[in-house]
Each structure stands twice: as structure tokens, then as C-alpha cells.
Design an enzyme around this catalytic site. Structure first.
Site, PDB file in Angstrom:
ATOM      1  CB  ALA A 142       0.497  -2.077  11.720  1.00  0.00           C
TER       2      ALA A 142
ATOM      3  CD  GLU B 202      -3.137  -1.862  10.542  1.00  0.00           C
ATOM      4  OE1 GLU B 202      -3.703  -2.063   9.452  1.00  0.00           O
ATOM      5  OE2 GLU B 202      -2.711  -0.731  10.891  1.00  0.00           O
TER       6      GLU B 202
ATOM      7  CD  GLU C  19      -2.943   1.191   2.273  1.00  0.00           C
ATOM      8  OE1 GLU C  19      -2.820   0.373   3.197  1.00  0.00           O
ATOM      9  OE2 GLU C  19      -3.822   2.042   2.224  1.00  0.00           O
TER      10      GLU C  19
ATOM     11  CG  HIS D 105      -7.872  -2.067   7.679  1.00  0.00           C
ATOM     12  ND1 HIS D 105      -8.732  -1.160   7.116  1.00  0.00           N
ATOM     13  CD2 HIS D 105      -6.800  -1.352   8.108  1.00  0.00           C
ATOM     14  CE1 HIS D 105      -8.200   0.060   7.203  1.00  0.00           C
ATOM     15  NE2 HIS D 105      -7.027  -0.027   7.805  1.00  0.00           N
TER      16      HIS D 105
HETATM   17  N1  BES Z   1      -3.255   0.796   5.744  1.00  0.00           N
HETATM   18  C1  BES Z   1      -2.564   1.476   6.768  1.00  0.00           C
HETATM   19  C2  BES Z   1      -1.082   1.418   6.660  1.00  0.00           C
HETATM   20  C3  BES Z   1      -0.454   2.107   5.476  1.00  0.00           C
HETATM   21  C4  BES Z   1      -0.765   3.382   5.138  1.00  0.00           C
HETATM   22  C5  BES Z   1       0.496   1.505   4.751  1.00  0.00           C
HETATM   23  C6  BES Z   1      -0.147   3.996   4.060  1.00  0.00           C
HETATM   24  C7  BES Z   1       1.093   2.120   3.673  1.00  0.00           C
HETATM   25  C8  BES Z   1       0.770   3.365   3.327  1.00  0.00           C
HETATM   26  C9  BES Z   1      -2.921   0.931   8.133  1.00  0.00           C
HETATM   27  O1  BES Z   1      -4.142   0.299   8.216  1.00  0.00           O
HETATM   28  C10 BES Z   1      -2.972   2.088   9.075  1.00  0.00           C
HETATM   29  O2  BES Z   1      -3.808   2.906   8.914  1.00  0.00           O
HETATM   30  N2  BES Z   1      -2.058   2.157  10.027  1.00  0.00           N
HETATM   31  C11 BES Z   1      -1.913   3.261  10.916  1.00  0.00           C
HETATM   32  C12 BES Z   1      -2.264   2.914  12.323  1.00  0.00           C
HETATM   33  C13 BES Z   1      -3.712   2.904  12.618  1.00  0.00           C
HETATM   34  C14 BES Z   1      -3.983   2.488  14.030  1.00  0.00           C
HETATM   35  C15 BES Z   1      -4.389   4.231  12.356  1.00  0.00           C
HETATM   36  C16 BES Z   1      -0.449   3.638  10.840  1.00  0.00           C
HETATM   37  O3  BES Z   1       0.312   2.890  10.272  1.00  0.00           O
HETATM   38  O4  BES Z   1      -0.109   4.698  11.339  1.00  0.00           O
HETATM   39 ZN    ZN Z   2      -5.768   1.551   8.445  1.00  0.00          ZN
END
Ligand code: BES
Ligand code: ZN
Length: 880
Positions: free
Chosen positions: A269, A305, A128, A308
Site C-alpha cells: 500500500a 499507511e 514513490e 505515515h
Molecule cells: N511507502 C510504502 C510503499 C511503497 C514502497 C511504495 C516503495 C512504492 C515503493 C508503504 O508505506 C509501505 O511501506 N508499505 C509496505 C507495507 C507496510 C505495512 C510495511 C508494503 O507495501 O509492503
Molecule cells: Zn511505509
């Protein structure tokens, strides 16, 4: 580096692909410098697409090694390959066909942490948003869903563990010293959810039985020797799985769910189907090395996660403009989960703080954009507080407007109707409109209009007629690209607190109101209440039901009345916080003008009384005692900011509170929760309260001694860092501080995640002198510029957690950041761009600092070789 093409993508230009992917088979022969990737894809031309339309596949820094159509080498005249695209002509008009694409990539040399890379000898992927195209040529967009079969081949000694998405099909020896494993994921998914991990890792295992009785194997992979530190994450995972069944009726859908922790990761993550990859910071925890905040973060992120799996994976986004469809919604779900696990009001208070601290400034500055942006140059720059936190608030408002039952019905319909699809915000909203019969057209503006609405509120109380009326008017300031705004639907929860502290029940005669919520749907509206027995105090936007700013003349006495009597805990905190903010803003203005600060006795008294009130939760008292930060005060002031006068005014107020409550704080600081340490909300609350109390009492005593004693006696990381922070921030020059920092360093030098706390605490020590400290720390043997966690701990904490240090009057803070951004941009553009967003509020500074900030930004934008990521941020920051 991918050179910036200046290309802009627009929501309105969406078109489905010309070719439909049915299945994809991937084979990886892993090698650090030359990994062979063979991708066999079965596709067909979409009905109605011209017969001569070519197939265009995305790439990013790729080299093509082979290309076949239905097993035959393809004539060179029929395709064109560049590092970022592969175009194939002459494909069948209607029949399905198979193309085989071979690429060779170098994971070891991939420093961007996007695509296939290596971290501590482990192969891992991050796809992603657009990382899959760094692995093979593919239609790398979220509306291309396919069923994946993945075979991973690697040297047994180097990678005994071979993982990918889905269920394990089988594996065995391959050839000399190598082995293989094949994974099959039956659920169609977009390429951004693909994952591969291979290496030598330790594991903890558990299992979960779903609602319908299916057994799911759970595994968390971490570095050897750290297995026990993953037990908390495992516990959270099981709680999340149960919660999603109980609250949303959603079950897990594979035989196995895996989490892998890695130490080089750009984000927190990633929710890859069945194989989540985590920044190890959000997996590893034990009392000696993790704070209460770390445990709370792990709880949130593991849940996020996992959630999701349904909101993002089973139902995904049609295009990246719809990012909030999965992120805002999943943040909303993880918020609700955490509220159920902990104290709901305390959780909500911290959400409000985060929203105001991160999203409000974004919405008020040059990087403002709608929850669903209409265009972008670099999608990685749109994983923002607006998409995430405001996106979550918008979902929360839908629930407020519909009520709990209809909201759940809408979610059920969404899951039912769109399972297996890639959809839009319109599809999402239609489900709620349908189950409730409500027209959500006006509400939908929350997705398209940027900026934080402001509501001015005035009230009139007529004692003779017992009529109380509330007049509200909404405004929304222009934001980049949006000069004129439409009137929005703002659901504002309210209460009328009477003189005796009771609440007036009854809905207004005029204006739309239901279930304790006033619905402001016009520019200006009056809500009239009859039969109100005494002059009420209006508690408005209770629980922060709408993410807006409220402008209302409310006396300190009225705020104190709400703080004492509101039935809603969050509203009580809001009133306290508003009171403190009013006072601090006034104090900062007075200090700036050289006038003596206003009398803070009233505020001090109410805070001390709250501290001592044992009928209140400890975590709540801790929140109440944490005064608005310097950055919160700056945001309220809004323009012509002088960070130094804000700091000095705030410290004066802190000292006043500390003096007024010296005895109370002294007692609370000594009241440590009983051992042994447990990360649960109740004991964390107790530590939070004794922590703030410690900082106040040290301030009152003017001596580091007490903090040093706490530091020396600490048996857990929470208390230890609380004490270290008091030392480093209040007594930077003291011998006790030097000693504690040295002790900490020698004790934890082998644990980079703990050393991050050591970096962050020092970087956030207020004042101009910290800049040199930060520079010195960058030469520390524990620092590593290549590692995102280290960079965020030192540079990120300094730029976003130290207003007086970063905004130094001589501009050295801006220059430091901009130099670091340029230094890291070539290696890791995503990290560089994210760090640079710390400049987003530069226009709010006083003219001298503003000019120095501008010059630093201009220097960045003048560099020819910038990544698209940094180019996009720097240009928007300067333009807005
Ligand atoms: N899908 C994202 C991670 C991501 C975002 C990967 C952009 C690559 C590019 C993941 O689900 C996410 O949102 N992670 C957050 C933490 C969450 C608790 C809000 C993060 O990584 O900060
Ligand atoms: Zn997310």
C-alpha cells in the site's frame, strides 16, 4: 525501458536543488492512450545559485508537448528535452517565474505500475519512489516540497469518480461527456506523495471526529459489489486515527481521508497524502475469503499507511538514503499499535520470527546494506527488510535506551521542530539526544554499519562468594563495502532466573546497566552481580531488545528453566525456540552424516506440556508449537547447506513430537472456537492452536482423513486453508488432497485473492516434485503473469517458502526463477527485481547447488537488455 546507465548515487553528494518550488498546478485530461498532463510550477532561484545555472527536471519515458515561461512559448534554443530530462536555460536571476510543461502519456500501456497506469479500467498513480517523473518533468526528489492543486478531467461514463490529494474544491461538467474535479492540498509535500485515482468504484463511508473536534470524512473505494468487504479496514482506520492521537498526540489534518483498493499493485500500500492507494489484498476481507493472517495484515497496513501522515508526510525524507526515517519509524509505530490491539508478547514473537527470517539472511548475504545505505543504483531495491524491520528495531532500541517518557519527549520535539520539513537521521537522533542528554554518537552506528552483530556470552557463578559474572564480547562480520567495523552500543535486556524460578533483582557492580538492560558498549565487557543467592540462569536479550545473534553455551535444561519461569513471555518463547533450534541443527547435522538422529524426547515433552498448558494463551501455545522452519535451521547452520537433510531431520523431529502428543493434539484439533467467526486476537489464537494441533495429529495418524473432515466442515477461510495445507503438504498424493484442491478451485475460481492461497499452498508443498506442479499451475486459467499478486503467490511462495523445491539438486528451481524474472523484467522491473532477491543466500548452499545457482545468475547478468532494477540485484548478488 529505461536503460541502465550504471549511475551510482551517493549519500555524501547531497546538494539542495538550485531552484525552489513554491506551488504546482496540475491538470490531467485522462485518456487511456493519450493523457494530457499540464503542469504549471512557480519557482525561484535559490539564493546564492549562479545566474546561469539551468533548471534540470527529471523525466522517465516522457515526451514534451509544450513548454512555456510565464505563459510564453519558450525559444527552442533555451531548452533540451530527452525522455529522462528537461534542461531549461536563461531563467530569471531572482524573481519567481512560472513554467508550464505539457506532456502526453499512455496509462494503458504503462505496465510498470509506476507513474499513471490503469488497473481494471481504473486510472491510478504510484509515485514513490520516482514515479512522478513518469507523469511530468519535475524535480522529482523528496526535498522538493510544494502545495498542489490538481484538476482531473475525464469522461463521465468511464470515470464518474475523480480523486486526488487534499480537500475537494469543486467540480462539474466540462465538455461533451466529460466532467472535472479540482482538489487542493494545503500541506506542502514531495512529488512521491502525489496521487490521482479516476474510475468507477463502489464506496463505504464513515466519519471520524478528531481530538480537537474536527469532522473528517472517511471513504474506502473498492470494486462495485465488494463494499462490505471493506468494513474491517474502515474499523482499523478509525482505531489507528484514535491511537495516534492517544499515544503520540497526532491529529489528522484534512477534511477527508480516502483509501482506494486496486488489484494491480507492486507493493502492499501507499501513503499518498489524504488518498492512500492499497493493494486490494490488504483491504478486502470477510470470513469466507480471508484468513486470520489476512485480517492481521490489514490491521497492520492500514495503520502503517495512516501513521505515515505524520512520520513520512508532514515530516519527510531529505533524500532516499533517509528512507528508514519514515519506514523504520512507521513500522515501529505500527508494531506498537498492533501490540496494543492484540497480545503484546505474541505480536513481538511474530516480529522476531519475521526479522530473523527476512532481515538476518539479507544482512548475512551479498545484498547486505546499512539501515541507511551510503549509495544505490536503484532506489526501488532498497525497500528492504533491513530498512524496514531493522530500521524499526533501531527505533525500538532508542526507546529502550531512553525509556518511555524521554522517548515520547523526543518524538514530540521531532514533530515540533521538523513539521513541514524534509530531514535526515541526524535530525531525528538529535531530538532524542537533546531531550535525554545522552550522547547517541556510538548508537548511530546502527544506521551506518551493515550486518548482524554477534555477541558471545559466558557466565561464571561463584557459589562461595555468591558472585555471578557475565562476560560479553561483540563482533560484526564484514559486509559488502565494509571490511572493518566499529564497536556498537547494544542494549541487552536481561534477567537472572534463580533455582526456585524467582528472579534476582539488583544491578551489576561493574558494567553499565539500567532498568533491566545491560549496555554493551565496548568490544568486551564483564558485568558482575553480587549477592546472588543461587546459581542463576541468564535470560539475555529478552524480548529481542537488540537485533543481534547470541552465542552462549546454554544447556537444554537451562533453556527449559527459562521457558518455565521467565516472567517475560517473549523470553520464554525465545528459550523454547532456542532449545528447538539447537536440537534441529544437531539433528540435521547427524542426518547429513548418516548418523541416527539425537534423542528428541526432552524437546517433545516440553512442547507437549506447553500445548497442554491451559494457563498460557492459545496464540502463544501455537507459536511455541511451530518449530523453526527449514530456512531457520539453514540459517543457523550457515554454510554448506543441504536442504534435503534439513527437511528430513525436521520431519523426523516433527513426527517425534506428534507421537509424544498424539492425544493432546487430537483434543486440541477438535477444539474449534465457537461460531460465528470473529477476527479478534483471542479467537484467532484459538484457531492457530487447533491448526498446528491438526497438523501434528495428522502426522501421528498418518492419514489425511481428519484434515479432509475439517476441510469439508470449515465455515471460514482460516480453518479451510489450515486443513488444505495439511493435505497438500503431508499427503500430496492422496485422493482426499486432489479432491479438496478441486473443491477449493471450483468454489473460489472467481476470486483471484483466494486463488492466490490455492497457488501458494501448492507451491510450498515440500520436495523436488513441486517444481513441475508450479510449472503446470502457471498454465492454469486462474494464473496471470501480469499481476504481481499472482506472481508472488505462485513464484514468490515457491522460491522463498519451499527450500527443498526451489533448491532442487539439479538446479531446475533456480533456472525457473531466472527465466521468470527475465520474462517479467521488460514489463515490470520492480517485480522482477524483487522476485530475484530469493537468490540472495545462494552462497550458503553446498558446492553443487551453489554452482548451479551461480550459473543461473550468470545467465541473467549476461542478458544485454536488463532493467536497472534487475541489473543491480543480479550484479550485487553475484559479487557479494
Ligand atoms: N511507502 C510504502 C510503499 C511503497 C514502497 C511504495 C516503495 C512504492 C515503493 C508503504 O508505506 C509501505 O511501506 N508499505 C509496505 C507495507 C507496510 C505495512 C510495511 C508494503 O507495501 O509492503
Ligand atoms: Zn511505509
Amino acid at each position: 525501458m529505461r536503460t541502465d546507465t550504471g549511475q551510482v548515487f551517493h549519500l555524501k553528494n547531497y546538494k539542495p536543488t538550485d531552484f525552489v518550488v513554491e506551488r504546482i498546478d496540475l491538470t490531467f485530461e485522462l485518456d487511456p492512450v493519450a493523457t494530457l498532463v499540464v503542469s504549471r510550477v512557480i519557482l525561484h532561484r535559490r539564493a546564492g545559485v549562479a545566474e546561469d545555472a539551468p533548471l534540470v527536471l527529471d523525466g522517465d519515458e516522457l515526451t514534451l508537448e509544450g513548454l512555456q515561461l510565464d505563459g510564453e512559448d519558450l525559444d527552442h534554443a533555451l531548452f533540451t528535452a530527452t525522455p529522462d530530462s528537461l534542461t531549461i536555460h536563461g531563467l530569471p536571476a531572482t524573481a519567481p517565474f512560472e513554467i508550464t510543461v505539457t506532456t502526453r502519456i499512455a496509462p494503458e500501456a504503462n505496465t510498470k505500475l509506476s507513474g499513471l497506469y490503469r488497473t481494471k479500467g481504473v486510472y491510478c498513480t504510484q509515485c514513490e519512489a520516482e514515479g512522478f517523473r513518469r507523469i511530468t518533468y519535475f524535480q522529482d526528489r523528496p526535498d522538493v516540497l510544494a502545495v498542489y492543486t490538481v484538476t482531473v478531467i475525464a469522461r463521465k461514463d468511464e470515470a464518474p469518480l475523480l480523486l486526488s490529494n487534499g480537500n475537494y474544491l469543486g467540480g462539474g461538467n466540462y465538455d461533451e461527456g466529460r466532467h472535472f474535479a479540482t482538489w487542493f492540498d494545503p500541506h506542502p509535500k514531495p512529488a512521491y506523495l502525489f496521487a490521482l485515482v479516476a474510475g468507477d468504484l463502489g464506496v463505504i463511508e464513515d466519519s471520524f471526529t478528531t481530538q480537537s473536534g474536527r469532522q473528517v470524512a472517511l471513504r474506502i473505494y473498492v470494486e462495485h459489489g465488494k463494499e462490505l468487504r471493506a468494513t474491517y479496514a474502515m474499523d482499523v482506520l478509525k482505531r489507528s486515527m484514535r491511537w495516534d492521537e492517544e499515544v503520540y498526540g497526532r491529529e489528522y489534518d484534512l477534511d477527508i481521508f480516502m483509501i482506494v483498493a486496486v488489484s494491480d499493485f507492486n507493493m502492499g500500500a501507499m501513503e499518498n497524502k489524504g488518498l492512500n492507494v492499497f493493494n486490494d489484498k490488504y483491504v478486502l476481507a470477510d470470513p469466507e475469503t480471508a484468513t486470520d493472517a489476512d485480517y492481521a495484515n490489514i490491521e497492520i497496513i492500514v495503520a502503517h499507511e495512516y501513521f505515515h501522515n505524520w512520520t513520512g508526510n508532514r515530516i519527510t525524507c531529505r533524500d532516499w538514503f533517509q528512507l528508514c526515517l519514515k519506514e523504520g519509524l512507521t513500522v515501529y509505530r505500527d508494531h506498537c499499535f498492533a501490540a496494543d490491539q492484540r497480545s503484546a508478547p505474541v505480536k513481538r514473537i511474530s516480529e522476531i520470527r519475521v526479522l530473523k527470517a527476512h532481515q538476518f539472511p539479507e544482512d548475512a548475504g551479498p545484498l547486505a546494506h546499512p539501515v541507511r545505505p551510503a549509495s544505490y543504483r536503484e532506489i526501488n531495491n532498497f525497500y528492504t527488510a533491513t530498512v524496514y524491520e531493522k530500521g524499526s528495531e533501531v527505533v525500538g532500541m532508542i526507546r529502550t535506551i531512553l525509556g518511555r517518557e524521554a522517548f515520547r519527549k523526543g518524538m514530540d520535539l521531532y514533530f515540533d521542530r521538523h513539521d513541514g520539513e524534509a530531514v535526515t537521521i541526524e535530525d531525528f537522533l538529535a531530538c532524542f539526544a537533546e531531550v535525554s542528554g545522552r550522547d547517541l554518537t556510538q548508537f548511530a552506528l546502527w544506521y551506518s554499519q551493515a550486518g548482524t552483530p554477534s555477541v558471545s556470552v559466558s557466565t561464571v557463578w561463584n557459589e562461595a562468594t555468591s558472585v555471578f559474572s557475565v562476560t560479553m564480547e561483540q563482533t560484526l562480520a564484514p559486509t559488502p563495502g565494509q571490511s572493518r567495523k566499529q564497536v556498537m552500543h547494544l542494549p541487552l535486556a536481561y534477567g537472572l532466573i534463580l533455582e526456585d524460578g524467582g528472579e534476582h533483582v539488583g544491578t551489576p557492580r561493574s558494567g553499565e546497566a539500567r532498568d533491566g538492560v545491560l549496555h554493551l558498549t565496548k568490544r568486551k565487557q564483564t558485568f558482575t552481580f553480587e549477592g546472588v543467592p543461587s546459581r542463576p540462569v541468564l535470560s539475555i536479550n529478552r524480548g529481542f531488545s537488540a537485533p543481534v545473534t547470541i552465542a552462549m553455551e546454554q544447556s537444554a535444561a537451562d533453556l527449559a528453566h527459562i521457558a518455565r519461569h521467565d516472567t517475560d513471555g517473549v523470553a520464554r518463547w525465545q528459550a523454547l525456540n532456542d532449545h528447538a533450534t539447537l536440537h534441529l541443527v544437531a539433528a540435521a547435522r547427524f542426518t547429513r552424516d548418516g548418523r541416527p538422529a539425537p534423542d528428541g524426547k526432552e524437546l517433545a515433552d516440553i512442547l507437549v506440556a506447553t500445548a497442554a498448558d491451559e494457563s498460557l494463551e492459545q496464540a502463544f501455545r501455537a507459536q511455541a508449537l511451530s518449530l523453526p522452519a527449514e530456512s531457520d535451521i539453514a540459517r543457523e547452520i550457515g554454510s554448506n547447506i543441504d536442504p534435503d537433510s534439513i527437511r528430513s531431520a525436521r520431519e523426523t523431529v516433527l513426527a517425534e513430537v506428534a507421537r509424544a502428543g498424539r492425544d493432546v493434539f487430537g483434543r486440541l484439533a477438535e477444539k474449534m472456537p465457537e461460531v460465528p467467526y470473529s477476527p479478534d486476537a483471542l479467537s484467532a489464537g484459538a484457531r492457530a492452536l487447533s491448526g498446528v494441533a491438526l497438523s501434528y495429529v495428522c502426522l501421528a495418524e498418518g492419514s489425511p482423513q481428519r484434515a479432509k473432515t475439517v476441510f469439508d466442515g470449515a465455515d471460514n477461510m482460516t480453518v479451510m486453508t489450515q486443513a488444505l495445507q495439511v493435505l497438500a503438504h503431508q499427503f500430496p498424493e492422496a485422493e482426499e488432497t486432489t479432491e479438496a484442491l478441486a473443491t477449493f478451485e471450483s468454489r473460489f475460481e472467481d476470486n483471484p485473492l483466494v486463488m492466490d492461497k490455492w497457488f501458494a499452498i501448492q507451491a510450498m508443498a515440500p520436495g523436488a516434485a513441486t517444481l513441475d506442479r508450479v510449472k503446470a499451475l502457471m498454465d492454469s486459467p486462474h494464473f496471470d503473469r501480469q499481476n504481481p499478486n499472482r506472481m508472488r503467490a505462485l513464484i514468490g511462495s515457491f522460491t522463498s517458502g519451499n527450500p527443498t523445491g526451489f533448491n532442487r539438486a539439479d538446479g531446475a528451481g533456480f533456472r525457473l526463477l531466472c527465466e521468470e524474472v527475465l520474462a517479467i523484467d521488460q514489463r515490470n522491473p520492480q517485480l522482477a527485481a524483487r522476485l530475484l532477491t530469493a537468490m540472495r543466500s545462494w552462497r550458503a548452499l553446498e558446492p553443487g547447488r551453489q554452482e548451479l545457482a551461480r550459473l543461473a545468475l550468470v545467465a541473467v547478468s549476461g542478458v544485454a537488455e536488463l532493467s536497472t532494477d534487475v541489473r543491480d540485484i543480479v550484479e550485487r548478488t553475484l559479487a557479494g
